[in-house]
Design a protein around this motif. Structure first.
Motif, PDB file in Angstrom:
ATOM      1  N   GLU A  71      37.518  30.781  -3.749  1.00 24.23           N
ATOM      2  CA  GLU A  71      38.926  31.128  -3.515  1.00 24.23           C
ATOM      3  C   GLU A  71      39.054  32.066  -2.324  1.00 24.23           C
ATOM      4  O   GLU A  71      39.964  31.941  -1.515  1.00 24.23           O
ATOM      5  CB  GLU A  71      39.528  31.786  -4.763  1.00 24.23           C
ATOM      6  N   TRP A  72      38.126  33.043  -2.235  1.00 23.63           N
ATOM      7  CA  TRP A  72      38.145  33.985  -1.122  1.00 23.63           C
ATOM      8  C   TRP A  72      37.971  33.237   0.198  1.00 23.63           C
ATOM      9  O   TRP A  72      38.688  33.484   1.162  1.00 23.63           O
ATOM     10  CB  TRP A  72      37.034  35.024  -1.303  1.00 23.63           C
ATOM     11  N   ILE A  73      37.004  32.341   0.247  1.00 31.44           N
ATOM     12  CA  ILE A  73      36.742  31.570   1.464  1.00 31.44           C
ATOM     13  C   ILE A  73      37.959  30.725   1.827  1.00 31.44           C
ATOM     14  O   ILE A  73      38.360  30.657   2.989  1.00 31.44           O
ATOM     15  CB  ILE A  73      35.473  30.706   1.299  1.00 31.44           C
ATOM     16  N   LYS A  74      38.552  30.104   0.828  1.00 29.60           N
ATOM     17  CA  LYS A  74      39.731  29.267   1.062  1.00 29.60           C
ATOM     18  C   LYS A  74      40.880  30.073   1.665  1.00 29.60           C
ATOM     19  O   LYS A  74      41.492  29.659   2.652  1.00 29.60           O
ATOM     20  CB  LYS A  74      40.169  28.642  -0.268  1.00 29.60           C
ATOM     21  N   LYS A  75      41.142  31.255   1.103  1.00 28.01           N
ATOM     22  CA  LYS A  75      42.218  32.108   1.620  1.00 28.01           C
ATOM     23  C   LYS A  75      41.911  32.605   3.029  1.00 28.01           C
ATOM     24  O   LYS A  75      42.786  32.666   3.884  1.00 28.01           O
ATOM     25  CB  LYS A  75      42.456  33.289   0.684  1.00 28.01           C
ATOM     26  N   ARG A  76      40.659  32.965   3.258  1.00 25.96           N
ATOM     27  CA  ARG A  76      40.279  33.473   4.582  1.00 25.96           C
ATOM     28  C   ARG A  76      40.359  32.361   5.623  1.00 25.96           C
ATOM     29  O   ARG A  76      40.828  32.594   6.740  1.00 25.96           O
ATOM     30  CB  ARG A  76      38.869  34.072   4.541  1.00 25.96           C
ATOM     31  N   ALA A  77      39.907  31.158   5.275  1.00 25.41           N
ATOM     32  CA  ALA A  77      39.988  30.026   6.201  1.00 25.41           C
ATOM     33  C   ALA A  77      41.446  29.736   6.550  1.00 25.41           C
ATOM     34  O   ALA A  77      41.777  29.449   7.708  1.00 25.41           O
ATOM     35  CB  ALA A  77      39.318  28.800   5.597  1.00 25.41           C
ATOM     36  N   TYR A  78      42.316  29.806   5.568  1.00 24.28           N
ATOM     37  CA  TYR A  78      43.745  29.588   5.802  1.00 24.28           C
ATOM     38  C   TYR A  78      44.305  30.653   6.745  1.00 24.28           C
ATOM     39  O   TYR A  78      45.060  30.345   7.676  1.00 24.28           O
ATOM     40  CB  TYR A  78      44.509  29.592   4.473  1.00 24.28           C
ATOM     41  N   ALA A  79      43.913  31.901   6.523  1.00 24.25           N
ATOM     42  CA  ALA A  79      44.376  32.989   7.390  1.00 24.25           C
ATOM     43  C   ALA A  79      43.887  32.783   8.824  1.00 24.25           C
ATOM     44  O   ALA A  79      44.634  33.014   9.787  1.00 24.25           O
ATOM     45  CB  ALA A  79      43.899  34.339   6.843  1.00 24.25           C
ATOM     46  N   LEU A  80      42.639  32.356   8.991  1.00 16.81           N
ATOM     47  CA  LEU A  80      42.108  32.086  10.331  1.00 16.81           C
ATOM     48  C   LEU A  80      42.898  30.976  11.014  1.00 16.81           C
ATOM     49  O   LEU A  80      43.213  31.054  12.204  1.00 16.81           O
ATOM     50  CB  LEU A  80      40.624  31.713  10.253  1.00 16.81           C
ATOM     51  N   TRP A  81      43.236  29.944  10.253  1.00 16.86           N
ATOM     52  CA  TRP A  81      44.015  28.820  10.772  1.00 16.86           C
ATOM     53  C   TRP A  81      45.387  29.296  11.243  1.00 16.86           C
ATOM     54  O   TRP A  81      45.838  28.940  12.334  1.00 16.86           O
ATOM     55  CB  TRP A  81      44.138  27.763   9.673  1.00 16.86           C
TER      56      TRP A  81
END
Length: 83
Positions: A7-17
Motif C-alpha cells: 500500500e505504501w509503495i502504491k501511494k508513493r508511486a501515485y504521488a510520484l506520477w
C-alpha cells in the motif's frame, strides 16, 4: 490502521506520477522508484512513518573487522622488529 508495504509503495508511486504531471507510460518507473525508496527507508534508522528516528545499537565488532585490526597490529609489530 497500519499500512502494508505494498500500500505504501502504491501511494508513493501515485504521488510520484502526480508530481511529474501525470505522464502516460511511466507507471513502471514510478513503481520501481517507490519500491527503491521503501527499501532505503526500511534500511534506515527512521520509523516507517518518518516521524521519529530510531536509535540503532552499534553492533559488536565483526570477526572480519577484528581480523583486519589484528593484522594491522601484527604488521606494526613486525615492522618495528625488523627495523
Amino acid at each position: 490502521m497500519t499500512e502494508t508495504r505494498e500500500e505504501w509503495i502504491k501511494k508513493r508511486a501515485y504521488a510520484l506520477w502526480e508530481e511529474e504531471g501525470r505522464p502516460a507510460g511511466r507507471d513502471f518507473a514510478h513503481w520501481e522508484q517507490a519500491r527503491a525508496e521503501r527499501q532505503a527507508l526500511e534500511r534506515s534508522a527512521a520509523s516507517l512513518d518518518g516521524k521519529e528516528v530510531k536509535t540503532r545499537k552499534r553492533a559488536a565488532s565483526t570477526p572480519k573487522a577484528n581480523g583486519a585490526a589484528k593484522a594491522a597490529a601484527l604488521k606494526k609489530t613486525t615492522s618495528r622488529k625488523s627495523a
